[in-house]
Design a protein around this motif. Structure first.
Motif, PDB file in Angstrom:
ATOM      1  N   PHE A 167      55.943  32.091  20.986  1.00 19.90           N
ATOM      2  CA  PHE A 167      57.018  31.480  21.300  1.00 19.90           C
ATOM      3  C   PHE A 167      57.019  31.236  19.529  1.00 19.90           C
ATOM      4  CE2 PHE A 167      58.324  28.051  23.225  1.00 19.90           C
ATOM      5  CZ  PHE A 167      59.665  28.716  24.345  1.00 19.90           C
ATOM      6  N   ASN A 168      56.119  30.634  19.458  1.00 18.94           N
ATOM      7  CA  ASN A 168      56.983  29.983  18.304  1.00 18.94           C
ATOM      8  C   ASN A 168      57.011  30.619  17.024  1.00 18.94           C
ATOM      9  OD1 ASN A 168      57.520  27.742  19.635  1.00 18.94           O
ATOM     10  ND2 ASN A 168      55.141  27.392  19.199  1.00 18.94           N
ATOM     11  N   ARG A 169      56.270  31.837  16.689  1.00 20.09           N
ATOM     12  CA  ARG A 169      56.521  32.236  15.169  1.00 20.09           C
ATOM     13  C   ARG A 169      57.120  33.321  15.664  1.00 20.09           C
ATOM     14  NH1 ARG A 169      49.982  34.514  14.708  1.00 20.09           N
ATOM     15  NH2 ARG A 169      51.128  36.032  12.997  1.00 20.09           N
ATOM     16  N   VAL A 170      57.566  34.445  16.462  1.00 22.61           N
ATOM     17  CA  VAL A 170      59.103  35.138  16.386  1.00 22.61           C
ATOM     18  C   VAL A 170      60.134  34.510  16.513  1.00 22.61           C
ATOM     19  CG1 VAL A 170      59.309  37.391  17.791  1.00 22.61           C
ATOM     20  CG2 VAL A 170      56.574  36.916  17.444  1.00 22.61           C
ATOM     21  N   PRO A 171      60.569  35.135  15.331  1.00 22.78           N
ATOM     22  CA  PRO A 171      61.988  35.315  15.068  1.00 22.78           C
ATOM     23  C   PRO A 171      62.818  34.934  16.493  1.00 22.78           C
ATOM     24  CG  PRO A 171      61.756  36.510  13.890  1.00 22.78           C
ATOM     25  CD  PRO A 171      60.218  36.584  14.663  1.00 22.78           C
ATOM     26  N   GLN A 172      63.429  33.954  16.914  1.00 22.54           N
ATOM     27  CA  GLN A 172      64.330  34.824  18.806  1.00 22.54           C
ATOM     28  C   GLN A 172      65.301  35.733  18.580  1.00 22.54           C
ATOM     29  OE1 GLN A 172      66.325  30.312  18.154  1.00 22.54           O
ATOM     30  NE2 GLN A 172      68.413  31.144  18.314  1.00 22.54           N
ATOM     31  N   LYS A 173      65.642  35.999  17.690  1.00 24.12           N
ATOM     32  CA  LYS A 173      66.397  37.365  17.997  1.00 24.12           C
ATOM     33  C   LYS A 173      65.777  38.548  18.085  1.00 24.12           C
ATOM     34  CE  LYS A 173      66.384  39.222  13.708  1.00 24.12           C
ATOM     35  NZ  LYS A 173      67.071  39.239  11.715  1.00 24.12           N
ATOM     36  N   HIS A 174      64.313  38.657  17.709  1.00 18.04           N
ATOM     37  CA  HIS A 174      63.787  39.499  18.505  1.00 18.04           C
ATOM     38  C   HIS A 174      62.681  39.203  19.849  1.00 18.04           C
ATOM     39  CE1 HIS A 174      63.319  41.233  14.741  1.00 18.04           C
ATOM     40  NE2 HIS A 174      62.978  40.566  14.349  1.00 18.04           N
ATOM     41  N   ILE A 175      62.702  38.086  20.020  1.00 19.36           N
ATOM     42  CA  ILE A 175      62.163  37.003  21.407  1.00 19.36           C
ATOM     43  C   ILE A 175      63.258  37.776  22.884  1.00 19.36           C
ATOM     44  CG2 ILE A 175      61.520  35.392  22.582  1.00 19.36           C
ATOM     45  CD1 ILE A 175      60.790  33.717  20.892  1.00 19.36           C
ATOM     46  N   ALA A 176      64.438  37.450  22.572  1.00 14.52           N
ATOM     47  CA  ALA A 176      65.656  38.065  23.189  1.00 14.52           C
ATOM     48  C   ALA A 176      66.130  39.378  23.101  1.00 14.52           C
ATOM     49  CB  ALA A 176      67.557  37.605  22.089  1.00 14.52           C
ATOM     50  N   SER A 177      65.405  39.937  21.755  1.00 18.87           N
ATOM     51  CA  SER A 177      65.413  42.135  22.450  1.00 18.87           C
ATOM     52  C   SER A 177      64.330  42.018  23.107  1.00 18.87           C
ATOM     53  CB  SER A 177      66.188  42.325  20.887  1.00 18.87           C
ATOM     54  OG  SER A 177      64.471  42.626  20.592  1.00 18.87           O
ATOM     55  N   TYR A 178      63.410  41.776  22.504  1.00 18.27           N
ATOM     56  CA  TYR A 178      62.273  41.988  24.030  1.00 18.27           C
ATOM     57  C   TYR A 178      62.221  41.298  25.701  1.00 18.27           C
ATOM     58  CZ  TYR A 178      57.612  41.769  25.221  1.00 18.27           C
ATOM     59  OH  TYR A 178      55.899  41.229  25.992  1.00 18.27           O
ATOM     60  N   LEU A 179      62.921  40.452  25.704  1.00 17.35           N
ATOM     61  CA  LEU A 179      63.117  40.491  26.946  1.00 17.35           C
ATOM     62  C   LEU A 179      64.201  40.425  27.967  1.00 17.35           C
ATOM     63  CD1 LEU A 179      61.779  36.405  26.606  1.00 17.35           C
ATOM     64  CD2 LEU A 179      60.835  38.415  27.395  1.00 17.35           C
ATOM     65  N   GLY A 180      65.830  41.429  26.352  1.00 23.67           N
ATOM     66  CA  GLY A 180      67.295  41.704  27.196  1.00 23.67           C
ATOM     67  C   GLY A 180      67.269  40.469  27.618  1.00 23.67           C
ATOM     68  N   ILE A 181      67.750  40.310  26.972  1.00 22.91           N
ATOM     69  CA  ILE A 181      68.055  38.087  26.784  1.00 22.91           C
ATOM     70  C   ILE A 181      69.390  38.082  25.507  1.00 22.91           C
ATOM     71  CG2 ILE A 181      67.113  37.253  28.890  1.00 22.91           C
ATOM     72  CD1 ILE A 181      65.979  34.896  27.336  1.00 22.91           C
ATOM     73  N   SER A 182      70.129  36.503  25.959  1.00 20.45           N
ATOM     74  CA  SER A 182      70.760  36.744  24.908  1.00 20.45           C
ATOM     75  C   SER A 182      69.935  35.401  23.903  1.00 20.45           C
ATOM     76  CB  SER A 182      72.366  35.463  24.940  1.00 20.45           C
ATOM     77  OG  SER A 182      72.213  35.074  25.073  1.00 20.45           O
ATOM     78  N   GLU A 183      70.316  35.618  22.556  1.00 20.22           N
ATOM     79  CA  GLU A 183      69.584  34.994  21.805  1.00 20.22           C
ATOM     80  C   GLU A 183      70.430  33.881  21.751  1.00 20.22           C
ATOM     81  OE1 GLU A 183      68.910  34.401  16.964  1.00 20.22           O
ATOM     82  OE2 GLU A 183      70.428  36.230  17.536  1.00 20.22           O
ATOM     83  N   ASN A 184      71.033  32.881  22.269  1.00 22.30           N
ATOM     84  CA  ASN A 184      71.654  31.826  21.974  1.00 22.30           C
ATOM     85  C   ASN A 184      71.100  31.002  23.686  1.00 22.30           C
ATOM     86  OD1 ASN A 184      73.813  32.390  20.187  1.00 22.30           O
ATOM     87  ND2 ASN A 184      75.257  32.658  21.404  1.00 22.30           N
TER      88      ASN A 184
END
Length: 193
Positions: A167-184
């Motif tokens: 959660f703290n290491r991965v760039p948020q754009k990759h978390i967003a694409s992984y979860l299928g939600i917007s980066e914002n």
């Protein structure tokens, strides 16, 4: 260098010293800088990887309908995780996946041909491979259930709880694409934690 790998294997299924020694003979160690592509679309995955240190992700590119391509993260691998492009590795077909390092990363790998020879020669290695595959499959099923059933807020919270370190290491754009939600949306929810 290989002690974490052997410890990880032994934690799954104890293997005797002779088999460990045979396994160690087949392993290779590499270091990769952040942003290194370990596998690209069209390649055939012929390695099973283990992360000693660092962070890796698997993703694929898809046309967003406007002629632009966006990447969708399928998985992350951190210290003590195994990874490969599953379909390509098993079927020996060209992959539609990319594998990229997200941090400077130290890796151990074994060639598919060597691994399959060890499977043939040592049933306990074959059993070990089966257990790793089963655990991976269970994680995949749990993730699919979450993706289908949870709201965006719930998905991010489940990811935060299950993968606190990521959660703290991965760039948020990759978390967003992984979860299928917007980066914002990830940014707003991440700011609360």
């Amino acid at each position: 260098m290989y002690s974490d790998f052997i410890t990880s294997l032994s934690g799954i299924l104890p293997i005797n010293k002779q088999v460990q020694a045979r396994f160690l003979q087949k392993l290779k160690f590499v270091k990769a800088q952040k942003g290194k592509l370990l596998l690209s679309e069209g390649d055939i995955c012929d390695k099973l990887w283990f992360v000693c240190s660092g962070l890796v992700r698997g993703y694929h590119l898809a046309d967003d309908g406007t002629g632009k391509f966006c990447d969708t993260t399928e998985w992350f691998a951190k210290e003590n995780d195994f990874f490969h492009a599953a379909e390509s590795f098993v079927e020996q077909v060209p992959t539609c996946e990319y594998i990229e390092t997200l941090e400077p990363t130290s890796l151990i790998y074994i060639a598919r041909s060597d691994l399959y020879q060890l499977y043939s020669d040592h049933p306990e290695i074959c059993c070990l491979g089966r257990i790793i595959a089963e655990k991976s499959w269970l994680k995949h099923i749990a993730l699919l259930r979450e993706m289908r059933a949870l709201s965006a807020t719930q998905k991010l919270e489940a990811f935060r709880v299950r993968s606190k370190e990521l959660f703290n290491r991965v760039p948020q754009k990759h978390i967003a694409s992984y979860l299928g939600i917007s980066e914002n949306y990830v940014s707003k929810l991440r700011a609360k934690h």
